[in-house]
Design a protein around this motif. Sequence first.
Motif, PDB file in Angstrom:
ATOM      1  N   SER A  26       0.822  -1.214   0.000  1.00  0.00           N
ATOM      2  CA  SER A  26       0.000   0.000   0.000  1.00  0.00           C
ATOM      3  C   SER A  26       0.858   1.267   0.000  1.00  0.00           C
ATOM      4  O   SER A  26       0.401   2.332  -0.409  1.00  0.00           O
ATOM      5  N   ARG A  27       2.110   1.176   0.446  1.00  0.00           N
ATOM      6  CA  ARG A  27       3.033   2.315   0.443  1.00  0.00           C
ATOM      7  C   ARG A  27       3.929   2.295  -0.794  1.00  0.00           C
ATOM      8  O   ARG A  27       4.885   3.047  -0.899  1.00  0.00           O
ATOM      9  N   GLN A  57      12.028   6.988   3.640  1.00  0.00           N
ATOM     10  CA  GLN A  57      11.110   5.874   3.371  1.00  0.00           C
ATOM     11  C   GLN A  57      11.268   4.755   4.400  1.00  0.00           C
ATOM     12  O   GLN A  57      10.284   4.217   4.904  1.00  0.00           O
ATOM     13  N   GLN A  60       9.858   5.791   7.708  1.00  0.00           N
ATOM     14  CA  GLN A  60       8.397   5.800   7.629  1.00  0.00           C
ATOM     15  C   GLN A  60       7.824   4.383   7.731  1.00  0.00           C
ATOM     16  O   GLN A  60       6.867   4.149   8.461  1.00  0.00           O
ATOM     17  N   ILE A  61       8.412   3.435   7.024  1.00  0.00           N
ATOM     18  CA  ILE A  61       7.880   2.059   7.053  1.00  0.00           C
ATOM     19  C   ILE A  61       8.067   1.456   8.442  1.00  0.00           C
ATOM     20  O   ILE A  61       7.201   0.734   8.933  1.00  0.00           O
ATOM     21  N   GLN A  64       5.317   2.866  10.586  1.00  0.00           N
ATOM     22  CA  GLN A  64       4.030   2.261  10.233  1.00  0.00           C
ATOM     23  C   GLN A  64       3.927   0.832  10.772  1.00  0.00           C
ATOM     24  O   GLN A  64       2.885   0.426  11.287  1.00  0.00           O
TER      25      GLN A  64
END
Length: 163
Positions: A26-27, A57, A60-61, A64
């Motif tokens: 989804s990312r 990135q 961020q992952i 998440q």
Amino acid sequence: MVWAILSIKVENKPGILFKVTHLFRSRNFNIDSISVGVTEDKKYSRMTITTIGDEKQITQIVKQLDKMIDTIEVRRLDVNNSVYRELVMFKIKVSKPEDSMEINKLASAYSAKTHDAKKESIIVEMTATPHQISAFEELAKKFGIKEMARTGITALEREEHEH
């Protein structure tokens, strides 16, 4: 772009692998390799995921993944302070009798095992770093690689030593 190893401890229950891979998808983030297995405590599994991205990135992952309800712990492992290995099996073509001997020598040089030596092929099993596997693969290409199967990286961070 940087290569990252993520170690994710999750609850050992159905659907977790889908949730994690769906988060990546989804990312629009690619998974280079993934391995999953139960930990020393059967209630939990550890996923080891390797990916490539920029620092933003990757950060961020990780954030998440950490927000997911079934996630116990997410860590980005320090490549220089971790032991990471991958299992690979090569089915290598044997064209002439001396090929078997050469392939066995090559396997031995890489601390690999040979299995199922037949007249037309030999299977080589190797546990090593991705770099070592790639080096072996390049040398084995001259014989002809009929098939190859890789497990994905698994890793543990080394202990911190107190001084």
